[in-house]
Design an enzyme around this catalytic site. Structure first.
Site, mmCIF file in Angstrom:
data_model
loop_
_atom_site.group_PDB
_atom_site.id
_atom_site.type_symbol
_atom_site.label_atom_id
_atom_site.label_comp_id
_atom_site.label_asym_id
_atom_site.label_seq_id
_atom_site.Cartn_x
_atom_site.Cartn_y
_atom_site.Cartn_z
ATOM 1 N N ASP A 54 0.669 -0.833 0.127
ATOM 2 C CA ASP A 54 0.072 0.120 -0.077
ATOM 3 C C ASP A 54 1.201 0.940 -0.242
ATOM 4 O O ASP A 54 0.304 2.577 -0.174
ATOM 5 C CB ASP A 54 -1.094 -0.373 0.926
ATOM 6 N N SER A 55 2.421 1.560 0.355
ATOM 7 C CA SER A 55 2.944 2.303 -0.420
ATOM 8 C C SER A 55 2.999 2.882 -1.838
ATOM 9 O O SER A 55 3.118 3.786 -1.688
ATOM 10 C CB SER A 55 4.385 1.553 0.067
ATOM 11 N N ASP A 93 -0.795 -6.410 0.216
ATOM 12 C CA ASP A 93 -1.281 -5.538 1.489
ATOM 13 C C ASP A 93 -2.978 -5.275 1.775
ATOM 14 O O ASP A 93 -3.799 -5.161 0.883
ATOM 15 C CB ASP A 93 -0.626 -4.151 1.489
ATOM 16 N N LYS A 122 -1.156 -9.862 3.325
ATOM 17 C CA LYS A 122 -1.171 -9.008 4.264
ATOM 18 C C LYS A 122 -0.935 -7.702 5.151
ATOM 19 O O LYS A 122 -2.077 -7.751 4.889
ATOM 20 C CB LYS A 122 0.688 -8.386 3.894
ATOM 21 N N GLU A 124 -1.039 -5.214 8.733
ATOM 22 C CA GLU A 124 -0.313 -5.004 9.828
ATOM 23 C C GLU A 124 -0.390 -4.928 11.207
ATOM 24 O O GLU A 124 -1.888 -5.078 11.624
ATOM 25 C CB GLU A 124 0.211 -3.350 9.624
ATOM 26 N N GLU A 189 9.346 -4.686 9.926
ATOM 27 C CA GLU A 189 10.232 -3.104 9.325
ATOM 28 C C GLU A 189 10.551 -1.913 10.536
ATOM 29 O O GLU A 189 10.324 -2.125 11.620
ATOM 30 C CB GLU A 189 8.537 -2.617 9.063
HETATM 31 O O1 KIV Z 1 3.662 -1.121 1.704
HETATM 32 C C1 KIV Z 1 5.187 -1.388 1.669
HETATM 33 O O2 KIV Z 1 5.295 -1.446 1.005
HETATM 34 C C2 KIV Z 1 5.853 -2.185 2.504
HETATM 35 C C3 KIV Z 1 7.007 -2.096 2.598
HETATM 36 C C4 KIV Z 1 7.325 -1.339 3.436
HETATM 37 C C5 KIV Z 1 7.239 -3.301 3.484
HETATM 38 O O3 KIV Z 1 4.331 -2.992 4.099
#
Ligand code: KIV
Length: 271
Positions: A54-55, A93, A122, A124, A189
């Protein structure tokens, strides 16, 4: 049965391949990816995993945080990445607040896996009940501990986590709990390198670090940081591989090799 014949195996890497790499002491390389063209380049370079992170809210959409990213945006970008990959394992994510009830977690994991084709989702934080539920229904889960970018409005700023003895112990305990809950991978992280080393040794699932030192079982970077084209300042734990590469495929290849040969990250890129 013909259906299970070895030659009909999915050509992409599976969670078993990633586990075997940890057991053999081979480092796992991972980059974020958001579109088909980069997915193909990353795949051709031999990188083991792609994370549709989600970056993308920050590096693709130009937003300040990952908080506004929607599940539909995650589905779209995951489809783009999956369309072009052959070998790399693809994780997607679950975005902010898309897994806070059992129903939402299952529904949104279904979108990422059934509609978009991710092999793993994934999330968090140590949300044990949600991880157990997803795993029970056959959804492989990657947990994400340490710095949790989706919690930026609680944290106030992006900073290293696990620096005090109490915080380090809490993260180490959470790592054990997510493994017990059935998570197949853990992303750590921005934590001190010695804490990440201890955690990587204490659990059996692969631990992939970002800003977590060289002793994790693998490394992940945000693609655009690694290519030196991110908006804003590149984090201390990242490296601009374009500074030494002749072109983008060469930079990705150099990153992959540096991870495999334990040349990245160095102590200067660690906490
Ligand atoms: O969203 C993302 O790119 C991430 C990485 C920073 C691990 O979660």
């Amino acid at each position: 049965m013909a259906l299970y014949a070895e030659e009909l195996r999915v050509p992409a890497l599976s969670i078993l391949d990633l586990l075997a790499m940890k057991q053999a002491g081979e480092k796992i390389s991972c980059l974020t990816a958001y579109d088909a063209s980069f997915s193909r380049l990353i795949d051709l370079a031999g990188v083991d995993m792609m994370l549709v992170g989600d970056s993308l809210g920050m590096v693709i959409q130009g937003k300040n945080t990952t908080v506004p990213v929607s599940i539909d945006e995650m589905v779209y970008h995951t489809q783009c990445v999956v369309n072009a990959r052959q070998r790399a394992f693809v994780i997607a994510d679950l975005p902010f607040l898309s897994y806070c009830t059992a129903g939402m977690a299952v529904q949104n994991a279904a979108k990422l896996m059934q509609t978009a084709g991710a092999q793993m989702v994934k999330l968090e934080g140590a949300h044990i009940d949600i991880i157990e539920l997803l795993v029970e229904f056959g959804v492989p889960v990657c947990a994400h501990l340490g710095l949790l970018p989706q919690s930026i409005n609680q944290l106030g700023r992006y900073k290293v986590q696990g620096k005090t003895e109490y915080d380090a112990e809490k993260i180490a305990e959470e790592a054990k709990k997510v493994e017990q809950a059935g998570a197949s991978l853990l992303i750590l992280e921005c934590v001190p390198a010695d804490l990440a080393k201890k955690i990587s040794k204490s659990i059996d699932i692969p631990v992939i670090g970002i800003g977590a030192g060289v002793d994790c079982d693998g490394q992940v970077l945000v693609l655009y940081d690694m290519l030196g084209i991110s908006l804003g300042k590149r984090p201390k734990f990242s490296q601009d591989f374009m500074q030494v590469a002749k072109d983008i495929p060469d930079a990705i290849q150099r990153y992959h090799q540096s991870v495999k040969q334990l040349e990245f990250p160095t102590s200067e890129q660690s906490y």
